[in-house]
Motif scaffolding. Structure first.
Motif, short mmCIF file in Angstrom:
data_model
loop_
_atom_site.label_atom_id
_atom_site.label_comp_id
_atom_site.label_asym_id
_atom_site.label_seq_id
_atom_site.Cartn_x
_atom_site.Cartn_y
_atom_site.Cartn_z
N TYR A 57 88.63 49.65 26.23
CA TYR A 57 88.54 48.44 27.05
C TYR A 57 89.86 48.23 27.78
CZ TYR A 57 91.20 46.01 23.39
OH TYR A 57 92.16 45.63 22.50
N VAL A 58 89.85 47.26 28.70
CA VAL A 58 91.04 46.91 29.48
C VAL A 58 91.23 45.40 29.41
CG1 VAL A 58 92.06 46.86 31.80
CG2 VAL A 58 90.73 48.85 31.06
N ASP A 59 92.43 44.95 29.07
CA ASP A 59 92.76 43.53 29.12
C ASP A 59 93.37 43.21 30.47
OD1 ASP A 59 91.91 42.54 26.67
OD2 ASP A 59 93.82 42.92 25.67
N LEU A 60 93.04 42.03 30.98
CA LEU A 60 93.67 41.49 32.18
C LEU A 60 94.59 40.37 31.75
CD1 LEU A 60 90.50 41.17 34.47
CD2 LEU A 60 92.13 43.07 34.36
N ILE A 61 95.86 40.43 32.13
CA ILE A 61 96.83 39.38 31.84
C ILE A 61 97.14 38.69 33.16
CG2 ILE A 61 99.06 38.79 30.85
CD1 ILE A 61 97.04 40.09 28.86
N ILE A 62 96.77 37.42 33.25
CA ILE A 62 96.91 36.65 34.48
C ILE A 62 98.12 35.73 34.35
CG2 ILE A 62 95.85 34.87 35.93
CD1 ILE A 62 93.70 37.17 33.87
N THR A 63 98.98 35.74 35.36
CA THR A 63 100.10 34.81 35.43
C THR A 63 100.03 34.12 36.79
OG1 THR A 63 101.46 36.26 34.05
CG2 THR A 63 102.62 34.56 35.32
N ALA A 64 100.04 32.78 36.77
CA ALA A 64 99.91 32.01 38.00
C ALA A 64 101.02 30.98 38.09
CB ALA A 64 98.55 31.31 38.04
N SER A 65 101.62 30.89 39.27
CA SER A 65 102.67 29.89 39.52
C SER A 65 102.47 29.32 40.92
CB SER A 65 104.06 30.53 39.41
OG SER A 65 104.23 31.49 40.43
N ASN A 66 103.24 28.32 41.25
CA ASN A 66 103.20 27.74 42.58
C ASN A 66 104.36 28.32 43.38
OD1 ASN A 66 102.58 26.25 44.81
ND2 ASN A 66 103.34 24.32 44.00
N ASN A 67 104.04 29.12 44.38
CA ASN A 67 105.04 29.76 45.24
C ASN A 67 106.06 30.58 44.45
OD1 ASN A 67 103.90 28.69 47.60
ND2 ASN A 67 105.00 26.77 47.30
N GLY A 68 105.62 31.21 43.37
CA GLY A 68 106.50 32.09 42.59
C GLY A 68 107.48 31.36 41.70
N SER A 69 107.27 30.09 41.44
CA SER A 69 108.19 29.30 40.62
C SER A 69 108.33 29.90 39.22
CB SER A 69 107.67 27.86 40.48
OG SER A 69 108.43 27.15 39.52
N THR A 70 109.55 29.93 38.71
CA THR A 70 109.78 30.39 37.35
C THR A 70 109.94 29.22 36.39
OG1 THR A 70 112.16 30.53 37.77
CG2 THR A 70 110.86 32.55 38.09
N SER A 71 109.85 27.98 36.90
CA SER A 71 109.99 26.82 36.04
C SER A 71 108.65 26.24 35.60
CB SER A 71 110.82 25.73 36.73
OG SER A 71 110.16 25.27 37.89
N GLU A 72 107.55 26.63 36.28
CA GLU A 72 106.23 26.15 35.91
C GLU A 72 105.20 27.23 36.21
OE1 GLU A 72 103.46 22.20 36.37
OE2 GLU A 72 104.63 22.81 38.13
N PHE A 76 97.29 33.64 30.83
CA PHE A 76 96.21 33.84 29.87
C PHE A 76 95.67 35.26 30.02
CE2 PHE A 76 94.02 32.38 33.65
CZ PHE A 76 92.84 33.09 33.69
N GLY A 77 94.84 35.65 29.07
CA GLY A 77 94.25 36.99 29.10
C GLY A 77 92.74 36.92 28.99
N ILE A 78 92.11 37.99 29.44
CA ILE A 78 90.65 38.14 29.31
C ILE A 78 90.35 39.64 29.41
CG2 ILE A 78 90.22 37.82 31.78
CD1 ILE A 78 87.58 36.36 30.93
N GLY A 79 89.37 40.09 28.69
CA GLY A 79 88.95 41.48 28.79
C GLY A 79 88.28 41.75 30.13
N LYS A 80 88.62 42.85 30.75
CA LYS A 80 88.01 43.20 32.04
C LYS A 80 86.51 43.35 31.83
CE LYS A 80 88.61 46.19 36.02
NZ LYS A 80 89.51 47.19 36.63
#
Length: 148
Positions: A57-72, A76-80
């Motif tokens: 299987y393959v896991d997807l690790i999602i990282t989301a920020s606002n305009n690339g912010s490192t402060s917020e 999360f993860g989910i299986g592909k």
């Protein structure tokens, strides 16, 4: 003559470095993750999806920020290919270096992935995340629509 040579050298180095630089805009147009954090609407428009392959299987690790912010940011993860309720896991919300996570034993985030194929991930989530000093934050009306 030395000044002209130096000018040409600096110019050519600058041009070569710019032409080899990696494109930092990795989020396809239209990808977003939105949610309310403690009742305040947040929109994250810079999204990365890392594929972690395993034998079957393959896991997807999602990282989301606002305009690339490192402060917020949120991760999360989910299986592909996994769809339906409860398949997303490991929700973390980071704000100013404080990390809020869902429960380890009992998941405190409810999720529902409605699309998870052809490099498209769509779904919803909500629930509570907790910091190491037991402060809690409510994440509500969360939704993601991600192309990768």
């Amino acid at each position: 003559m030395k000044k002209i040579f130096l000018f040409m050298l600096v110019g050519s180095l600058t041009l070569s470095l710019n032409s080899c630089s990696k494109d930092n805009d990795s989020t396809p147009a239209g990808s977003s993750l939105t949610m309310k954090v403690g009742g305040v609407q947040k929109t994250f428009n810079t999204i990365t999806v890392d594929e972690i392959p395993y034998d079957d299987y393959v896991d997807l690790i999602i990282t989301a920020s606002n305009n690339g912010s490192t402060s917020e940011f949120v991760t999360f993860g989910i299986g592909k290919g996994d769809m339906g309720t409860g398949h997303a896991w490991g929700f973390e919300y980071t704000l100013n270096d404080v990390v809020y996570t869902e429960g380890d034993v009992i998941r405190t985030i409810s999720s529902n992935a409605t699309t998870n194929s052809d490099n498209k991930l769509v779904g919803t989530f909500s629930g509570t995340v907790t910091s190491s000093d037991n402060a809690t934050i409510e994440l509500s009306q969360g939704s993601f629509n991600i192309s990768y």
